[in-house]
Scaffold this motif. Structure first.
Motif, PDB file in Angstrom:
ATOM      1  N   THR A  56       6.291 -14.656 124.702  1.00  0.00           N
ATOM      2  CA  THR A  56       6.371 -15.949 124.017  1.00  0.00           C
ATOM      3  C   THR A  56       7.338 -16.887 124.723  1.00  0.00           C
ATOM      4  OG1 THR A  56       8.221 -15.315 122.566  1.00  0.00           O
ATOM      5  CG2 THR A  56       5.998 -14.731 121.839  1.00  0.00           C
ATOM      6  N   GLN A  57       7.078 -18.177 124.578  1.00  0.00           N
ATOM      7  CA  GLN A  57       7.989 -19.204 125.082  1.00  0.00           C
ATOM      8  C   GLN A  57       8.003 -20.353 124.089  1.00  0.00           C
ATOM      9  OE1 GLN A  57      10.043 -19.200 128.007  1.00  0.00           O
ATOM     10  NE2 GLN A  57      10.873 -20.877 126.772  1.00  0.00           N
ATOM     11  N   GLU A  58       9.143 -20.549 123.429  1.00  0.00           N
ATOM     12  CA  GLU A  58       9.219 -21.591 122.412  1.00  0.00           C
ATOM     13  C   GLU A  58       9.226 -22.972 123.059  1.00  0.00           C
ATOM     14  OE1 GLU A  58      11.572 -22.356 118.211  1.00  0.00           O
ATOM     15  OE2 GLU A  58      12.595 -21.255 119.814  1.00  0.00           O
ATOM     16  N   LEU A  59       8.511 -23.896 122.426  1.00  0.00           N
ATOM     17  CA  LEU A  59       8.471 -25.276 122.881  1.00  0.00           C
ATOM     18  C   LEU A  59       9.550 -26.056 122.138  1.00  0.00           C
ATOM     19  CD1 LEU A  59       4.597 -25.776 122.801  1.00  0.00           C
ATOM     20  CD2 LEU A  59       6.021 -25.478 124.832  1.00  0.00           C
ATOM     21  N   GLY A  60      10.579 -26.447 122.847  1.00  0.00           N
ATOM     22  CA  GLY A  60      11.686 -27.123 122.191  1.00  0.00           C
ATOM     23  C   GLY A  60      12.673 -26.121 121.634  1.00  0.00           C
ATOM     24  N   THR A  61      13.520 -26.589 120.726  1.00  0.00           N
ATOM     25  CA  THR A  61      14.553 -25.762 120.125  1.00  0.00           C
ATOM     26  C   THR A  61      14.310 -25.631 118.626  1.00  0.00           C
ATOM     27  OG1 THR A  61      16.142 -26.543 121.782  1.00  0.00           O
ATOM     28  CG2 THR A  61      17.033 -25.470 119.817  1.00  0.00           C
ATOM     29  N   LYS A  62      14.216 -24.402 118.162  1.00  0.00           N
ATOM     30  CA  LYS A  62      13.992 -24.113 116.740  1.00  0.00           C
ATOM     31  C   LYS A  62      12.765 -24.850 116.205  1.00  0.00           C
ATOM     32  CE  LYS A  62      18.875 -23.215 115.758  1.00  0.00           C
ATOM     33  NZ  LYS A  62      20.062 -23.556 114.921  1.00  0.00           N
ATOM     34  N   SER A  63      11.734 -24.917 117.017  1.00  0.00           N
ATOM     35  CA  SER A  63      10.516 -25.613 116.606  1.00  0.00           C
ATOM     36  C   SER A  63       9.509 -24.670 115.946  1.00  0.00           C
ATOM     37  CB  SER A  63       9.849 -26.261 117.829  1.00  0.00           C
ATOM     38  OG  SER A  63       9.410 -25.254 118.747  1.00  0.00           O
ATOM     39  N   ASN A 120       7.270 -23.204 117.405  1.00  0.00           N
ATOM     40  CA  ASN A 120       6.004 -23.544 118.057  1.00  0.00           C
ATOM     41  C   ASN A 120       6.051 -22.951 119.464  1.00  0.00           C
ATOM     42  OD1 ASN A 120       3.495 -24.696 118.546  1.00  0.00           O
ATOM     43  ND2 ASN A 120       4.357 -26.655 119.159  1.00  0.00           N
ATOM     44  N   TYR A 121       5.064 -22.122 119.795  1.00  0.00           N
ATOM     45  CA  TYR A 121       5.165 -21.316 121.008  1.00  0.00           C
ATOM     46  C   TYR A 121       3.928 -21.399 121.892  1.00  0.00           C
ATOM     47  CZ  TYR A 121       8.979 -18.923 118.512  1.00  0.00           C
ATOM     48  OH  TYR A 121      10.123 -18.625 117.838  1.00  0.00           O
ATOM     49  N   VAL A 122       4.186 -21.222 123.176  1.00  0.00           N
ATOM     50  CA  VAL A 122       3.150 -20.830 124.122  1.00  0.00           C
ATOM     51  C   VAL A 122       3.213 -19.309 124.176  1.00  0.00           C
ATOM     52  CG1 VAL A 122       2.426 -20.824 126.539  1.00  0.00           C
ATOM     53  CG2 VAL A 122       3.278 -22.934 125.493  1.00  0.00           C
ATOM     54  N   MET A 123       2.054 -18.638 124.104  1.00  0.00           N
ATOM     55  CA  MET A 123       2.052 -17.173 124.077  1.00  0.00           C
ATOM     56  C   MET A 123       1.083 -16.610 125.106  1.00  0.00           C
ATOM     57  SD  MET A 123       2.331 -16.429 119.972  1.00  0.00           S
ATOM     58  CE  MET A 123       1.834 -18.026 119.356  1.00  0.00           C
ATOM     59  N   ILE A 124       1.491 -15.512 125.691  1.00  0.00           N
ATOM     60  CA  ILE A 124       0.670 -14.843 126.696  1.00  0.00           C
ATOM     61  C   ILE A 124       0.132 -13.545 126.123  1.00  0.00           C
ATOM     62  CG2 ILE A 124       0.618 -13.808 129.001  1.00  0.00           C
ATOM     63  CD1 ILE A 124       2.853 -15.693 129.818  1.00  0.00           C
ATOM     64  N   TYR A 125      -1.190 -13.414 126.149  1.00  0.00           N
ATOM     65  CA  TYR A 125      -1.868 -12.186 125.737  1.00  0.00           C
ATOM     66  C   TYR A 125      -3.271 -12.214 126.340  1.00  0.00           C
ATOM     67  CZ  TYR A 125      -3.822 -15.307 122.125  1.00  0.00           C
ATOM     68  OH  TYR A 125      -4.432 -16.332 121.461  1.00  0.00           O
ATOM     69  N   ALA A 126      -3.996 -11.110 126.186  1.00  0.00           N
ATOM     70  CA  ALA A 126      -5.359 -11.024 126.719  1.00  0.00           C
ATOM     71  C   ALA A 126      -6.361 -11.209 125.587  1.00  0.00           C
ATOM     72  CB  ALA A 126      -5.575  -9.674 127.399  1.00  0.00           C
ATOM     73  N   ASP A 127      -7.479 -11.840 125.907  1.00  0.00           N
ATOM     74  CA  ASP A 127      -8.527 -12.059 124.911  1.00  0.00           C
ATOM     75  C   ASP A 127      -9.472 -10.867 124.797  1.00  0.00           C
ATOM     76  OD1 ASP A 127      -7.860 -14.772 124.107  1.00  0.00           O
ATOM     77  OD2 ASP A 127      -8.467 -15.357 126.127  1.00  0.00           O
ATOM     78  N   ARG A 128      -9.498 -10.035 125.838  1.00  0.00           N
ATOM     79  CA  ARG A 128     -10.345  -8.836 125.823  1.00  0.00           C
ATOM     80  C   ARG A 128      -9.502  -7.631 126.221  1.00  0.00           C
ATOM     81  NH1 ARG A 128     -12.994 -11.867 129.454  1.00  0.00           N
ATOM     82  NH2 ARG A 128     -12.849 -10.166 130.970  1.00  0.00           N
TER      83      ARG A 128
END
Length: 250
Positions: free
Chosen positions: A80-87, A89-97
């Motif tokens: 995970t990587q949060e967008l901003g501070t204490k938001s 709201n994240y960009v997340m890395i995972y696989a769809d399959r």
């Protein structure tokens, strides 16, 4: 359509007040055409400011997701990587399959920031068997064909009102890591791999711990099937692997 209607009504209003000589007819035609013109302007303004003629339609989808660490690792991994501070709201890395390559999800579209602002993504851990992503999307849709034909000149239909995605991962067999923590774990794993004796000892210790848990499970469930034992073994292995990864973060 509304633009054409406004143009026609504007012309009729002008013609009614300027070109009709018979006073009663002029007044009647002028008042009617002006009233319709004002009503059309109000309809357009109300739609642009308050989405008049439209309604919110919400749809929900849910699907299984897979580990960012690949299928070889018993434990699942969400980066995970949060967008901003204490938001929250994240960009997340995972696989769809299950056999797919991990990739980033919920990355804001810089070319369409107004829509990206209305999209949020978060994650949580829970007592569940598999990792999922649930997406709740609300869009503006036309109430009926009349409003669509009258006001649908700018592509407002199906426009996004808001979208929220929630990733839920098992609390015992998955680990949520920030991008920084993922690098930290990878570095520690590479460093530990240099000591083959220590690696062999750790692997032996884990096997024995898993075997002990499986033995206890079978003792408490004497009529359990072979498939259930296999499933429990995989779960126990994943749980202990996840615990080991969590320990690396301390």
């Amino acid at each position: 359509m509304i633009i054409i209607v406004l143009t026609i009504l504007a012309i009729l209003t002008y013609v009614s007040w300027i070109n009709i000589e018979h006073v009663p007819t002029r007044v009647i035609a002028g008042v009617i055409s002006m009233a319709l013109l004002v009503a059309s302007i109000w309809l357009l303004t109300a739609n642009m400011s308050n989405h008049y003629g439209m309604k919110k339609v919400t749809t929900t989808t849910e699907k299984t997701i897979y580990s960012a660490g690949g299928s070889k690792s018993p434990a699942g991994m969400l980066i995970t990587q949060e967008l901003g501070t204490k938001s929250d709201n994240y960009v997340m890395i995972y696989a769809d399959r299950e056999d797919g390559k991990a990739k980033a999800h919920f990355v804001p579209d810089k070319k369409n920031m107004p829509e990206s602002v209305n999209k949020t993504a978060t994650y949580k851990t829970a007592n569940v068997d598999k990792a999922t992503v649930k997406t709740v999307t609300t869009r503006w849709e036309w109430r009926n064909h009349f409003f669509k034909s009258m006001l649908g000149f700018g592509g407002e239909g199906h426009s996004l009102y808001k979208q929220k995605a929630t990733v839920t991962i098992p609390d015992n067999t998955w680990v949520a890591l920030s991008a920084k923590q993922a690098k930290q774990v990878t570095a520690k794993q590479k460093a530990a791999a240099q000591d083959k004796t220590a690696v062999a000892a750790q692997q032996k210790q884990m096997r024995e711990a898993v075997q002990a848990k499986v033995a206890a499970y079978m003792k408490n469930n004497p009529k359990v099937s072979a498939n259930d034992v296999a499933d429990y073994t995989r779960e126990a292995t994943a749980e202990m692997t996840a615990d080991a990864m969590k320990q690396m973060l301390k």
